[in-house]
Design a protein around this motif. Structure first.
Motif, PDB file in Angstrom:
ATOM      1  N   MET A  88       0.799  -1.223   0.000  1.00 13.10           N
ATOM      2  CA  MET A  88       0.000   0.000   0.000  1.00 13.10           C
ATOM      3  C   MET A  88       0.835   1.278   0.000  1.00 13.10           C
ATOM      4  SD  MET A  88      -2.706  -1.592  -0.345  1.00 13.10           S
ATOM      5  CE  MET A  88      -3.843  -0.245  -0.417  1.00 13.10           C
ATOM      6  N   ASN A  89       2.101   1.199   0.354  1.00 15.40           N
ATOM      7  CA  ASN A  89       2.902   2.418   0.487  1.00 15.40           C
ATOM      8  C   ASN A  89       4.004   2.557  -0.552  1.00 15.40           C
ATOM      9  OD1 ASN A  89       1.461   3.436   2.746  1.00 15.40           O
ATOM     10  ND2 ASN A  89       2.524   1.964   4.035  1.00 15.40           N
ATOM     11  N   ILE A  90       3.810   1.937  -1.716  1.00 13.38           N
ATOM     12  CA  ILE A  90       4.742   2.186  -2.819  1.00 13.38           C
ATOM     13  C   ILE A  90       3.984   2.868  -3.940  1.00 13.38           C
ATOM     14  CG2 ILE A  90       6.340   0.311  -2.259  1.00 13.38           C
ATOM     15  CD1 ILE A  90       5.124  -1.300  -4.550  1.00 13.38           C
ATOM     16  N   CYS A  91       4.726   3.602  -4.734  1.00 12.30           N
ATOM     17  CA  CYS A  91       4.116   4.308  -5.847  1.00 12.30           C
ATOM     18  C   CYS A  91       5.124   4.410  -6.984  1.00 12.30           C
ATOM     19  CB  CYS A  91       3.650   5.696  -5.425  1.00 12.30           C
ATOM     20  SG  CYS A  91       4.995   6.793  -4.906  1.00 12.30           S
ATOM     21  N   GLY A  92       4.623   4.811  -8.122  1.00 12.46           N
ATOM     22  CA  GLY A  92       5.459   4.943  -9.307  1.00 12.46           C
ATOM     23  C   GLY A  92       5.136   3.847 -10.302  1.00 12.46           C
ATOM     24  N   SER A  93       5.522   4.074 -11.534  1.00 16.03           N
ATOM     25  CA  SER A  93       5.215   3.142 -12.614  1.00 16.03           C
ATOM     26  C   SER A  93       5.871   1.794 -12.330  1.00 16.03           C
ATOM     27  CB  SER A  93       5.742   3.712 -13.928  1.00 16.03           C
ATOM     28  OG  SER A  93       5.456   2.852 -14.994  1.00 16.03           O
ATOM     29  N   PRO A  94       5.116   0.699 -12.496  1.00 10.82           N
ATOM     30  CA  PRO A  94       3.772   0.521 -13.042  1.00 10.82           C
ATOM     31  C   PRO A  94       2.669   0.581 -11.989  1.00 10.82           C
ATOM     32  CG  PRO A  94       4.687  -1.626 -12.654  1.00 10.82           C
ATOM     33  CD  PRO A  94       5.733  -0.613 -12.208  1.00 10.82           C
ATOM     34  N   HIS A  95       2.996   0.886 -10.762  1.00  9.64           N
ATOM     35  CA  HIS A  95       2.028   0.917  -9.662  1.00  9.64           C
ATOM     36  C   HIS A  95       1.292   2.256  -9.687  1.00  9.64           C
ATOM     37  CE1 HIS A  95       0.716  -1.456  -6.308  1.00  9.64           C
ATOM     38  NE2 HIS A  95       0.991  -0.542  -5.412  1.00  9.64           N
ATOM     39  N   LYS A  96       0.563   2.562  -8.630  1.00  5.98           N
ATOM     40  CA  LYS A  96      -0.197   3.819  -8.592  1.00  5.98           C
ATOM     41  C   LYS A  96       0.731   5.028  -8.619  1.00  5.98           C
ATOM     42  CE  LYS A  96      -0.675   3.241  -3.650  1.00  5.98           C
ATOM     43  NZ  LYS A  96      -0.952   1.899  -3.268  1.00  5.98           N
ATOM     44  N   LYS A  97       0.180   6.132  -9.075  1.00  5.38           N
ATOM     45  CA  LYS A  97       0.949   7.377  -9.153  1.00  5.38           C
ATOM     46  C   LYS A  97       1.265   7.866  -7.745  1.00  5.38           C
ATOM     47  CE  LYS A  97      -0.839   8.743 -13.558  1.00  5.38           C
ATOM     48  NZ  LYS A  97      -1.978   9.279 -14.247  1.00  5.38           N
ATOM     49  N   CYS A  98       2.421   8.486  -7.603  1.00  7.25           N
ATOM     50  CA  CYS A  98       2.850   8.945  -6.279  1.00  7.25           C
ATOM     51  C   CYS A  98       1.929  10.012  -5.707  1.00  7.25           C
ATOM     52  CB  CYS A  98       4.285   9.445  -6.337  1.00  7.25           C
ATOM     53  SG  CYS A  98       5.455   8.081  -6.592  1.00  7.25           S
ATOM     54  N   LYS A  99       1.356  10.855  -6.558  1.00  7.05           N
ATOM     55  CA  LYS A  99       0.436  11.869  -6.019  1.00  7.05           C
ATOM     56  C   LYS A  99      -0.801  11.205  -5.437  1.00  7.05           C
ATOM     57  CE  LYS A  99      -2.033  12.904 -10.254  1.00  7.05           C
ATOM     58  NZ  LYS A  99      -2.495  13.887 -11.183  1.00  7.05           N
ATOM     59  N   ASP A 100      -1.232  10.066  -5.997  1.00  7.60           N
ATOM     60  CA  ASP A 100      -2.370   9.328  -5.434  1.00  7.60           C
ATOM     61  C   ASP A 100      -2.028   8.796  -4.045  1.00  7.60           C
ATOM     62  OD1 ASP A 100      -3.689   9.830  -7.798  1.00  7.60           O
ATOM     63  OD2 ASP A 100      -3.361   7.832  -8.623  1.00  7.60           O
ATOM     64  N   LEU A 101      -0.817   8.326  -3.872  1.00  8.86           N
ATOM     65  CA  LEU A 101      -0.380   7.820  -2.574  1.00  8.86           C
ATOM     66  C   LEU A 101      -0.343   8.955  -1.558  1.00  8.86           C
ATOM     67  CD1 LEU A 101       0.667   5.552  -0.763  1.00  8.86           C
ATOM     68  CD2 LEU A 101       2.968   6.079  -1.572  1.00  8.86           C
ATOM     69  N   MET A 102       0.113  10.114  -1.963  1.00 10.63           N
ATOM     70  CA  MET A 102       0.179  11.274  -1.051  1.00 10.63           C
ATOM     71  C   MET A 102      -1.215  11.659  -0.572  1.00 10.63           C
ATOM     72  SD  MET A 102       3.288  11.636  -0.609  1.00 10.63           S
ATOM     73  CE  MET A 102       3.363  13.124   0.325  1.00 10.63           C
ATOM     74  N   LEU A 103      -2.210  11.575  -1.467  1.00  9.88           N
ATOM     75  CA  LEU A 103      -3.587  11.883  -1.067  1.00  9.88           C
ATOM     76  C   LEU A 103      -4.096  10.890  -0.032  1.00  9.88           C
ATOM     77  CD1 LEU A 103      -5.156  12.838  -4.514  1.00  9.88           C
ATOM     78  CD2 LEU A 103      -4.606  14.379  -2.634  1.00  9.88           C
ATOM     79  N   ILE A 104      -3.739   9.607  -0.206  1.00  6.40           N
ATOM     80  CA  ILE A 104      -4.148   8.569   0.730  1.00  6.40           C
ATOM     81  C   ILE A 104      -3.504   8.799   2.092  1.00  6.40           C
ATOM     82  CG2 ILE A 104      -3.984   6.092   1.259  1.00  6.40           C
ATOM     83  CD1 ILE A 104      -4.191   5.612  -1.789  1.00  6.40           C
ATOM     84  N   LEU A 105      -2.237   9.188   2.103  1.00  9.75           N
ATOM     85  CA  LEU A 105      -1.505   9.390   3.353  1.00  9.75           C
ATOM     86  C   LEU A 105      -1.976  10.630   4.112  1.00  9.75           C
ATOM     87  CD1 LEU A 105       2.100   8.431   2.222  1.00  9.75           C
ATOM     88  CD2 LEU A 105       0.504   7.060   3.572  1.00  9.75           C
TER      89      LEU A 105
END
Length: 194
Positions: free
Chosen positions: A176-193
């Motif tokens: 749940m706490n990784i981001c970047g291609s090919p996973h979710k975009k990092c800005k999406d992770l920041m919104l979740i956090l």
């Protein structure tokens, strides 16, 4: 004896027989699916000629012993679907002849992946999925032969290096706490956090 394969054996094995560690010419030790329990003895390091070590689908527990580094001729290492715990030993990165597979999935391994694993340049398949591993993913730039990779369902964090961009997203699922291609975009992770 050069080969011992007792996969899903009708024999009642509960522990790895200590007599096996005297078989210095053993090349293939495959004891998968035998409900073996207990720990993997440090004497495993005595099997210096072993090319294949397959102990998957048992009930082995405790740490993977550092003496595993003595298996310098190891081509294939399968310890998946057990109850191994503790950290992935740095000594696994010393197994420079590992080529076919390093499979440690479905265990209870914790902590960070040792950076030395990223130096296994001949390795074709790396599966560390379904553990409790943490930290950032290791560099894989030296792993030129890697064709299959699975880091899913752990607790990794951070931004994926661009070298991971060509791997399928399911190789990182459940982190749940990784981001970047090919996973979710990092800005999406920041919104979740937030």
């Amino acid at each position: 004896m050069e080969l011992l394969v007792l996969t899903q054996s009708p024999f009642s094995l509960l522990l790895i027989p200590h007599e096996l560690f005297n078989c210095s010419k053993l090349l293939d030790l495959s004891l998968s699916g035998n409900s073996l329990n207990g720990s993997l003895p440090s004497e495993i390091g005595k099997l210096e000629s072993v090319n294949v070590l397959n102990l998957d689908s048992n009930q082995l527990s405790g740490p993977i012993p550092p003496t595993i580094r003595q298996l310098s001729k190891l081509y294939e290492l399968r310890l998946s679907r057990n109850n191994f715990s503790g950290q992935t030993p740095d000594e696994i990165g010393q197994l420079q002849n590992l080529q076919s597979i390093l499979d440690l999935n479905y265990n209870n391994l914790t902590g960070k992946i040792p950076p030395s694993i990223g130096t296994l340049s001949k390795l074709e398949t790396l599966d560390l999925s379904h553990n409790q591993l943490t930290g950032e993913l290791p560099q894989v730039s030296e792993m030129r032969s890697l064709g299959r990779l699975n880091f899913s369902y752990n607790n990794f964090q951070g931004k994926l290096d661009r070298l991971y961009a060509h791997w399928p997203a399911d190789a990182f699922a459940g982190n749940m706490n990784i981001c970047g291609s090919p996973h979710k975009k990092c800005k999406d992770l920041m919104l979740i956090l937030l």
